[in-house]
Design a protein around this motif. Structure first.
Motif, PDB file in Angstrom:
ATOM      1  N   ARG A  33     114.815  33.737 -31.352  1.00 34.52           N
ATOM      2  CA  ARG A  33     115.169  32.372 -31.765  1.00 34.52           C
ATOM      3  C   ARG A  33     116.450  31.913 -31.081  1.00 34.52           C
ATOM      4  NH1 ARG A  33     113.480  33.970 -37.185  1.00 34.52           N
ATOM      5  NH2 ARG A  33     115.650  34.459 -37.617  1.00 34.52           N
ATOM      6  N   ASN A  36     115.725  31.116 -27.389  1.00 31.96           N
ATOM      7  CA  ASN A  36     114.994  29.856 -27.261  1.00 31.96           C
ATOM      8  C   ASN A  36     115.913  28.664 -27.496  1.00 31.96           C
ATOM      9  OD1 ASN A  36     112.654  31.230 -26.733  1.00 31.96           O
ATOM     10  ND2 ASN A  36     111.832  31.019 -28.788  1.00 31.96           N
ATOM     11  N   ASP A  72     114.302  27.962 -35.025  1.00 31.87           N
ATOM     12  CA  ASP A  72     113.636  27.888 -33.718  1.00 31.87           C
ATOM     13  C   ASP A  72     112.517  26.866 -33.794  1.00 31.87           C
ATOM     14  OD1 ASP A  72     112.650  28.284 -31.202  1.00 31.87           O
ATOM     15  OD2 ASP A  72     111.818  30.261 -31.596  1.00 31.87           O
ATOM     16  N   HIS A  73     112.735  25.723 -33.165  1.00 28.36           N
ATOM     17  CA  HIS A  73     111.713  24.683 -33.131  1.00 28.36           C
ATOM     18  C   HIS A  73     111.164  24.522 -31.717  1.00 28.36           C
ATOM     19  CE1 HIS A  73     112.457  23.411 -37.225  1.00 28.36           C
ATOM     20  NE2 HIS A  73     113.751  23.464 -36.968  1.00 28.36           N
ATOM     21  N   SER A  74     111.271  25.567 -30.909  1.00 31.23           N
ATOM     22  CA  SER A  74     110.785  25.467 -29.534  1.00 31.23           C
ATOM     23  C   SER A  74     109.271  25.270 -29.494  1.00 31.23           C
ATOM     24  CB  SER A  74     111.179  26.701 -28.731  1.00 31.23           C
ATOM     25  OG  SER A  74     110.658  27.876 -29.314  1.00 31.23           O
ATOM     26  N   GLY A  75     108.571  25.764 -30.490  1.00 30.22           N
ATOM     27  CA  GLY A  75     107.126  25.548 -30.558  1.00 30.22           C
ATOM     28  C   GLY A  75     106.787  24.078 -30.715  1.00 30.22           C
ATOM     29  N   GLU A  76     107.616  23.351 -31.502  1.00 29.28           N
ATOM     30  CA  GLU A  76     107.401  21.922 -31.669  1.00 29.28           C
ATOM     31  C   GLU A  76     107.633  21.179 -30.354  1.00 29.28           C
ATOM     32  OE1 GLU A  76     109.630  20.375 -34.931  1.00 29.28           O
ATOM     33  OE2 GLU A  76     109.040  22.047 -36.214  1.00 29.28           O
ATOM     34  N   MET A  78     107.079  22.410 -27.391  1.00 27.80           N
ATOM     35  CA  MET A  78     105.890  22.687 -26.576  1.00 27.80           C
ATOM     36  C   MET A  78     104.716  21.802 -27.001  1.00 27.80           C
ATOM     37  SD  MET A  78     106.282  24.995 -24.236  1.00 27.80           S
ATOM     38  CE  MET A  78     104.615  25.540 -24.009  1.00 27.80           C
ATOM     39  N   CYS A  79     104.530  21.615 -28.310  1.00 28.87           N
ATOM     40  CA  CYS A  79     103.433  20.771 -28.796  1.00 28.87           C
ATOM     41  C   CYS A  79     103.615  19.325 -28.359  1.00 28.87           C
ATOM     42  CB  CYS A  79     103.344  20.850 -30.313  1.00 28.87           C
ATOM     43  SG  CYS A  79     102.694  22.409 -30.912  1.00 28.87           S
ATOM     44  N   LYS A  82     102.660  19.086 -24.709  1.00 26.65           N
ATOM     45  CA  LYS A  82     101.205  19.184 -24.528  1.00 26.65           C
ATOM     46  C   LYS A  82     100.506  17.895 -24.947  1.00 26.65           C
ATOM     47  CE  LYS A  82     100.702  24.158 -24.902  1.00 26.65           C
ATOM     48  NZ  LYS A  82     100.140  25.269 -25.680  1.00 26.65           N
TER      49      LYS A  82
END
Length: 103
Positions: A33, A36, A72-76, A78-79, A82
């Motif tokens: 986390r 990132n 860690d909001h790195s996934g958000e 990425m979404c 995309k």
């Protein structure tokens, strides 16, 4: 009771080994986390054109960096990238239909 001999020669139970495994996995997740978040912080130094090249906006960064230093909001992020890429994909005319219009 099952016991294991460690490298130091001490005896540990299976529960203690599982406990240390959980501690180590949480520590690893914390380090990921942190890494990132540092990467996302470095994106703030890019200008608008550079961010656009990778499909990120300032609002995406602000949203991804909300929360404390351990979130860690790195996934958000990425979404969001995309979703933006999927919206920008356009169908190109097929080669056969382009030839017919040239005639």
């Amino acid at each position: 009771m099952t016991t294991y001999r460690t490298g130091l020669g001490a005896l540990t139970t299976r529960g203690q080994v599982a406990g240390w495994s959980a501690v180590l996995s949480r520590a690893a997740a914390l380090l990921i986390r942190r890494k990132n978040r540092r990467a996302m912080l470095s994106l703030r130094e890019l200008n608008e054109h550079q961010l656009a090249d990778i499909g990120v906006t300032r609002d995406d960064l602000r949203s991804a960096l909300r929360g404390g230093p351990l979130t860690d909001h790195s996934g958000e992020l990425m979404c969001a990238v995309k979703r933006r890429r999927q919206r920008s994909v356009r169908c190109l005319p097929q080669a056969s239909s382009a030839r017919e219009t040239d005639r």
